[in-house]
Design an enzyme around this catalytic site. Structure first.
Site, PDB file in Angstrom:
ATOM      1  N   SER A   1       0.812  -1.226   0.000  1.00  0.00           N
ATOM      2  CA  SER A   1       0.000   0.000   0.000  1.00  0.00           C
ATOM      3  C   SER A   1       0.838   1.264   0.000  1.00  0.00           C
ATOM      4  O   SER A   1       2.039   1.253   0.275  1.00  0.00           O
ATOM      5  CB  SER A   1      -0.967   0.044   1.188  1.00  0.00           C
ATOM      6  OG  SER A   1      -0.372   0.676   2.295  1.00  0.00           O
ATOM      7  N   ILE A   2       0.145   2.360  -0.286  1.00  0.00           N
ATOM      8  CA  ILE A   2       0.755   3.693  -0.283  1.00  0.00           C
ATOM      9  C   ILE A   2       1.309   4.037   1.092  1.00  0.00           C
ATOM     10  O   ILE A   2       2.183   4.896   1.227  1.00  0.00           O
ATOM     11  CB  ILE A   2      -0.298   4.740  -0.737  1.00  0.00           C
ATOM     12  CG1 ILE A   2       0.341   6.080  -1.067  1.00  0.00           C
ATOM     13  CG2 ILE A   2      -1.426   4.904   0.302  1.00  0.00           C
ATOM     14  CD1 ILE A   2      -0.529   7.018  -1.882  1.00  0.00           C
ATOM     15  N   LYS A   3       0.809   3.355   2.120  1.00  0.00           N
ATOM     16  CA  LYS A   3       1.205   3.670   3.487  1.00  0.00           C
ATOM     17  C   LYS A   3       2.630   3.261   3.815  1.00  0.00           C
ATOM     18  O   LYS A   3       3.183   3.701   4.812  1.00  0.00           O
ATOM     19  CB  LYS A   3       0.225   3.035   4.466  1.00  0.00           C
ATOM     20  CG  LYS A   3      -1.160   3.591   4.329  1.00  0.00           C
ATOM     21  CD  LYS A   3      -1.144   5.099   4.516  1.00  0.00           C
ATOM     22  CE  LYS A   3      -2.518   5.623   4.784  1.00  0.00           C
ATOM     23  NZ  LYS A   3      -2.465   6.942   5.391  1.00  0.00           N
ATOM     24  N   ASP A   4       3.234   2.415   2.972  1.00  0.00           N
ATOM     25  CA  ASP A   4       4.656   2.104   3.168  1.00  0.00           C
ATOM     26  C   ASP A   4       5.473   3.391   3.148  1.00  0.00           C
ATOM     27  O   ASP A   4       6.458   3.539   3.870  1.00  0.00           O
ATOM     28  CB  ASP A   4       5.179   1.197   2.042  1.00  0.00           C
ATOM     29  CG  ASP A   4       4.586  -0.195   2.084  1.00  0.00           C
ATOM     30  OD1 ASP A   4       3.790  -0.490   3.004  1.00  0.00           O
ATOM     31  OD2 ASP A   4       4.920  -0.996   1.191  1.00  0.00           O
TER      32      ASP A   4
END
Ligand code: PMP
Length: 308
Positions: A35-38
């Protein structure tokens, strides 16, 4: 692992029929943690390390829909930290089990509003204070916005040579849309910044008027809110488009089956809104939509069940 975060492809949609401007998608589901949250997990932990806030073996605690937790679990493993994740009940069991498999301690709270002490953000804040853990605080931490202002945003500018008709993203913490929006403003990219918001979230009305809208329930995970998070800057948003769950999940399934993009539900919200915007504005410059996460974390959810 940390260097594998970011630098994601920006691809045109090829099969979902559209009218007007081309729609390109930023494939954040291809980050190593899915995810973008990495991106923000790396940015927040590196920032805390630079400030000397993390002793060896320290414990991080975060209120998360799941993706930030998975990103943080990966970064915590690299640096040898412990992680506690506080998740609202509504979030998929797949994310919970992924986090637990990665060694995080998972605390599930009721789907309570921000005014309730049992709300996931309040529980995380309380546990940080009680135990002396580091609250990574994605909803307020400026290192969240910075990850997008100096990472996601510049990548899109480079991949489009600065020709972006519109940028479309949902907001959970607001980090993505705020950071990318600020990057575009500072680099003189004249893109229309569009918030894609689930029907039932209070944010679209807030983006339009400054007053919170009514808040209801919706099944898509990770986006929408009943109050505006500190990391969501209203001034970067030009327009808000509301998308209901049925349309969100129909578009997400089409991205998976017709485009080979193995994404989660909130990608459906962003692309549904992007298709609308593309039809309205036309022209040759792309409308860029964010695909925030991967389908693997929704396998148990009703919208992704195959008909066998
Ligand atoms: N989609 C999903 C699935 C998410 O988990 C999140 C983050 N909560 C977002 C979109 C929204 O990103 P942001 O927090 O940057 O607004």
């Amino acid at each position: 692992m940390l260097q594998a975060v970011g630098g994601t492809p920006l691809l045109p949609l090829r099969h979902i029929e559209r009218r007007g401007a081309p729609v390109w998608v930023k494939c954040e589901h291809l980050n190593p943690g899915g995810s973008i949250k990495d991106r923000i997990a790396v940015s927040i932990v590196e920032d805390a390390r630079r400030r000397g806030q993390l002793q060896p073996g320290a414990t991080l605690v975060e209120a998360t829909a799941g993706n930030t937790g998975i990103g943080l679990a990966m970064v915590a493993a690299v640096y040898g930290y412990r992680l506690v994740c506080v998740m609202p009940e509504k979030m998929s069991v797949d994310k919970r089990t992924t986090l637990a498999s990665m060694g995080a301690r998972v605390i599930v709270t009721p789907n309570a509003p921000p005014s309730d002490p049992e709300n996931f953000q309040n529980v995380a804040r309380r546990m940080a204070a009680e135990h002396g853990w580091l609250l990574t605080d994605q909803f307020q931490n400026p290192a969240n916005i910075a990850a997008h202002e100096h990472g996601t945003g510049p990548e899109i500018v480079e991949q489009t040579q600065g020709r972006v008709a519109a940028f479309v993203a949902g907001a959970g913490t607001g980090g993505t849309i705020t950071g990318v929006g600020r990057c575009f403003r500072s680099q003189g990219v004249a893109a229309r910044v569009v918030l894609a918001d689930p029907e039932g979230s209070a944010l679209a009305h807030w983006a339009r008027t400054g007053q919170l809208g009514d808040d209801g329930s919706y099944a898509v995970e990770g986006i929408g809110a009943s109050v505006a998070p500190a990391n969501l800057d209203r001034t970067v948003i030009d327009e808000a488009v509301t998308v209901d769950d049925a349309r969100t999940f129909a578009v997400a399934r089409r991205l998976i089956r017709e485009e080979g993009l193995l994404v989660g539900g909130s990608a459906g919200t962003a692309v549904a809104a992007a298709l609308q915007v593309a039809e309205r504005i036309g022209g040759d410059d792309p409308v860029v939509a964010v695909l925030p996460d991967a389908m693997d974390r929704y396998r148990s959810q009703p919208w992704l069940q195959p008909t066998l």
